[in-house]
Design an enzyme around this catalytic site. Structure first.
Site, PDB file in Angstrom:
ATOM      1  N   CYS A 136       0.842  -1.211   0.000  1.00  0.00           N
ATOM      2  CA  CYS A 136       0.000   0.000   0.000  1.00  0.00           C
ATOM      3  C   CYS A 136       0.871   1.253   0.000  1.00  0.00           C
ATOM      4  O   CYS A 136       1.395   1.660   1.043  1.00  0.00           O
ATOM      5  CB  CYS A 136      -0.928  -0.034   1.209  1.00  0.00           C
ATOM      6  SG  CYS A 136      -1.942   1.447   1.364  1.00  0.00           S
ATOM      7  N   CYS A 139      -0.412   4.125   2.118  1.00  0.00           N
ATOM      8  CA  CYS A 139      -0.192   3.929   3.557  1.00  0.00           C
ATOM      9  C   CYS A 139       1.277   4.165   3.932  1.00  0.00           C
ATOM     10  O   CYS A 139       1.568   4.777   4.955  1.00  0.00           O
ATOM     11  CB  CYS A 139      -0.540   2.500   3.974  1.00  0.00           C
ATOM     12  SG  CYS A 139      -2.104   1.911   3.330  1.00  0.00           S
ATOM     13  N   ASP A 140       2.195   3.656   3.125  1.00  0.00           N
ATOM     14  CA  ASP A 140       3.579   3.543   3.582  1.00  0.00           C
ATOM     15  C   ASP A 140       4.599   4.366   2.798  1.00  0.00           C
ATOM     16  O   ASP A 140       5.762   4.430   3.197  1.00  0.00           O
ATOM     17  CB  ASP A 140       4.005   2.057   3.562  1.00  0.00           C
ATOM     18  CG  ASP A 140       3.165   1.224   4.523  1.00  0.00           C
ATOM     19  OD1 ASP A 140       2.709   1.789   5.537  1.00  0.00           O
ATOM     20  OD2 ASP A 140       2.955   0.033   4.267  1.00  0.00           O
TER      21      ASP A 140
HETATM   22  C1  LIG Z   1       0.074  -4.036   5.665  1.00  0.00           C
HETATM   23  C2  LIG Z   1      -1.038  -3.019   5.540  1.00  0.00           C
HETATM   24  C3  LIG Z   1      -0.817  -1.721   5.967  1.00  0.00           C
HETATM   25  C4  LIG Z   1      -1.849  -0.795   5.874  1.00  0.00           C
HETATM   26  N1  LIG Z   1      -1.609   0.468   6.322  1.00  0.00           N
HETATM   27  C5  LIG Z   1      -2.609   1.381   6.296  1.00  0.00           C
HETATM   28  C6  LIG Z   1      -2.416   2.695   6.793  1.00  0.00           C
HETATM   29  O1  LIG Z   1      -1.321   3.042   7.248  1.00  0.00           O
HETATM   30  N2  LIG Z   1      -3.451   3.549   6.743  1.00  0.00           N
HETATM   31  C7  LIG Z   1      -4.682   3.202   6.224  1.00  0.00           C
HETATM   32  O2  LIG Z   1      -5.616   4.009   6.235  1.00  0.00           O
HETATM   33  N3  LIG Z   1      -4.894   1.966   5.721  1.00  0.00           N
HETATM   34  C8  LIG Z   1      -3.898   1.049   5.743  1.00  0.00           C
HETATM   35  N4  LIG Z   1      -4.091  -0.195   5.235  1.00  0.00           N
HETATM   36  C9  LIG Z   1      -5.388  -0.496   4.615  1.00  0.00           C
HETATM   37  C10 LIG Z   1      -6.432  -0.764   5.700  1.00  0.00           C
HETATM   38  O3  LIG Z   1      -5.927  -1.732   6.579  1.00  0.00           O
HETATM   39  C11 LIG Z   1      -7.737  -1.233   5.080  1.00  0.00           C
HETATM   40  O4  LIG Z   1      -8.194  -0.275   4.161  1.00  0.00           O
HETATM   41  C12 LIG Z   1      -8.798  -1.450   6.141  1.00  0.00           C
HETATM   42  O5  LIG Z   1      -8.356  -2.329   7.146  1.00  0.00           O
HETATM   43  C13 LIG Z   1     -10.072  -2.011   5.537  1.00  0.00           C
HETATM   44  O6  LIG Z   1     -10.976  -2.150   6.566  1.00  0.00           O
HETATM   45  P1  LIG Z   1     -12.229  -3.101   6.463  1.00  0.00           P
HETATM   46  O7  LIG Z   1     -12.979  -2.908   7.733  1.00  0.00           O
HETATM   47  O8  LIG Z   1     -12.956  -2.871   5.201  1.00  0.00           O
HETATM   48  O9  LIG Z   1     -11.678  -4.590   6.380  1.00  0.00           O
HETATM   49  P2  LIG Z   1     -10.448  -5.387   6.944  1.00  0.00           P
HETATM   50  O10 LIG Z   1      -9.545  -4.599   7.773  1.00  0.00           O
HETATM   51  O11 LIG Z   1      -9.909  -6.105   5.764  1.00  0.00           O
HETATM   52  O12 LIG Z   1     -11.162  -6.435   7.912  1.00  0.00           O
HETATM   53  C14 LIG Z   1     -11.971  -7.448   7.395  1.00  0.00           C
HETATM   54  C15 LIG Z   1     -12.544  -8.216   8.542  1.00  0.00           C
HETATM   55  O13 LIG Z   1     -13.505  -9.143   8.063  1.00  0.00           O
HETATM   56  C16 LIG Z   1     -13.369 -10.346   8.766  1.00  0.00           C
HETATM   57  N5  LIG Z   1     -13.949 -11.420   7.976  1.00  0.00           N
HETATM   58  C17 LIG Z   1     -13.615 -11.820   6.720  1.00  0.00           C
HETATM   59  N6  LIG Z   1     -14.388 -12.876   6.370  1.00  0.00           N
HETATM   60  C18 LIG Z   1     -15.213 -13.123   7.407  1.00  0.00           C
HETATM   61  C19 LIG Z   1     -16.222 -14.120   7.664  1.00  0.00           C
HETATM   62  N7  LIG Z   1     -16.524 -15.035   6.755  1.00  0.00           N
HETATM   63  N8  LIG Z   1     -16.854 -14.108   8.871  1.00  0.00           N
HETATM   64  C20 LIG Z   1     -16.559 -13.152   9.794  1.00  0.00           C
HETATM   65  N9  LIG Z   1     -15.629 -12.190   9.605  1.00  0.00           N
HETATM   66  C21 LIG Z   1     -14.952 -12.195   8.428  1.00  0.00           C
HETATM   67  C22 LIG Z   1     -11.876 -10.480   9.019  1.00  0.00           C
HETATM   68  O14 LIG Z   1     -11.625 -11.346  10.111  1.00  0.00           O
HETATM   69  C23 LIG Z   1     -11.518  -9.026   9.342  1.00  0.00           C
HETATM   70  O15 LIG Z   1     -11.735  -8.789  10.705  1.00  0.00           O
HETATM   71  C24 LIG Z   1      -3.103  -1.163   5.318  1.00  0.00           C
HETATM   72  C25 LIG Z   1      -3.320  -2.461   4.877  1.00  0.00           C
HETATM   73  C26 LIG Z   1      -2.296  -3.391   4.989  1.00  0.00           C
HETATM   74  C27 LIG Z   1      -2.546  -4.803   4.510  1.00  0.00           C
END
Ligand SMILES: Cc1cc2nc3c(=O)[nH]c(=O)nc-3n(C[C@H](O)[C@H](O)[C@H](O)COP(=O)(O)OP(=O)(O)OC[C@H]3O[C@@H](n4cnc5c(N)ncnc54)[C@H](O)[C@@H]3O)c2cc1C
Length: 313
Positions: A136, A139-140
């Site tokens: 990302c 992000c980084d």
């Molecule tokens: C290494 C890394 C660094 C990042 N750094 C940043 C940053 O510095 N700043 C920033 O803004 N963004 C950053 N991001 C991006 C950010 O993490 C994501 O945009 C954000 O987490 C998305 O949030 P979300 O709630 O949509 O889903 P996610 O964080 O992807 O969470 C998905 C959730 O769904 C759950 N889930 C999936 N399938 C099921 C199921 N069948 N039953 C129940 N639960 C389920 C998982 O367990 C998880 O808890 C980074 C991403 C990564 C990978």
């Protein structure tokens, strides 16, 4: 305790979208249940410093997610460690089955299952994830001001990331295993015109190397796809940009999707193609993929669910 639980709002996923939906749905007195899934806290638990979440100049990703969980709980959201294995959207209330054997019935469902960056699967890539290896740039990228960076990939994501990273890096090397890019022509033009970017054709990532203490990247070894010759590229940051996959398996057959499996919502809302099912966060968003945008969509989903439930009464 009964093996079937009923809730007005079932939130599936515990990233920023899920927990924010939990805060808002709780404060709307909807007594939501949130099922965390296999990765409690979501993607941010796999990273270290986060510097772009408002209110935190710098926070560790896992710490931020614990705060979000505590916030949702404090507002009254019930949080359950389970994985949803199926969701029946043909009957009301909707019926979700958990891996634990529990059944959850819900008047409305908020899907917040996120997305996953695709990785190459190399051991060294895994070792340095969060310590020089990232998926990302938004992000980084900021962490690599004035340094040399490599980007792996040849599609739109890779070219966009490479261009964005030139805002910080002294040099960006784009490593691609073919001799032409899959990215749109306009992006390719911008790439070719950018003096900070060098493109290395016919090469693939062989290994990321660096120091163990402190853990950090110093460069990569790339292999020529036809001659097999190994070449060394010094770099402090390695951005793997080979695409993302939304976690839409639960509903991909029943909800409308677009852009390679992302759940389609009515623009400006979190409404999916089935009334009463809402989607938020990276699961619906192939473009921004940020914690703060996901949290924003989690808020919208809870408000949309609340209004939907009000119309059902
Ligand atoms: C290494 C890394 C660094 C990042 N750094 C940043 C940053 O510095 N700043 C920033 O803004 N963004 C950053 N991001 C991006 C950010 O993490 C994501 O945009 C954000 O987490 C998305 O949030 P979300 O709630 O949509 O889903 P996610 O964080 O992807 O969470 C998905 C959730 O769904 C759950 N889930 C999936 N399938 C099921 C199921 N069948 N039953 C129940 N639960 C389920 C998982 O367990 C998880 O808890 C980074 C991403 C990564 C990978």
């Amino acid at each position: 305790m009964s093996d079937t639980r009923h809730t007005k709002v079932l939130i599936i996923g515990s990233g920023p979208a899920g927990y924010t939906a939990g805060v808002y749905a709780s404060r709307a007195m909807l007594e939501p249940i949130l099922v965390q899934g296999i990765e409690p806290g979501g993607q941010l638990t796999t990273t270290t410093e986060v510097e772009n979440y408002p209110g935190f100049t710098e926070v560790q990703g896992p710490d931020l997610m614990i705060k979000m969980q505590e916030h949702a709980q404090a507002m009254g959201c019930e949080i359950i460690g389970d994985i949803i294995t199926s969701l029946d959207t043909t009957q009301r209330p909707f019926v979700a089955k958990g891996d634990s054997g529990k059944t959850y019935t819900a008047d409305a469902v908020i899907l917040a299952t996120g997305a996953r960056a695709k990785w190459l699967g190399l051991e060294s890539e895994d070792k340095f994830k969060g310590f020089g290896v990232s998926a990302c740039a938004t992000c980084d990228g900021f962490f690599y001001r004035g340094q040399e960076i490599v980007v792996i990939g040849g599609g739109n994501t890779a070219v966009e990331e490479a261009l964005f990273l030139t805002n910080f890096a002294s040099k960006v090397t784009l490593v691609h295993r073919r001799d032409e890019l899959r990215a749109e022509k306009i992006l390719q033009d911008r790439l070719m015109k950018n003096e900070k970017i060098e493109t290395l054709w016919f090469h693939e990532l062989e290994e990321v190397y660096g120091s163990d203490s402190p853990l950090g990247v110093e460069g990569i070894k790339v292999k020529h796809t036809t001659t097999g010759e190994i070449r060394d590229i010094p770099a402090k940051g390695v951005f793997v940009a080979i695409g993302h996959a939304p976690a839409s398996e639960l509903v991909a057959d029943v909800l409308e999707t677009h852009n390679g499996g992302y759940i389609k919502v009515t623009p400006g809302t979190t409404e999916t193609s089935i009334p009463g099912i809402f989607a938020a966060g990276d699961l619906t968003d192939h473009k921004y993929r940020q914690a703060v945008t996901s949290a924003g969509m989690g808020c919208m989903a809870a408000l949309d669910a609340e209004r939907f439930l009000a119309t059902q009464e």
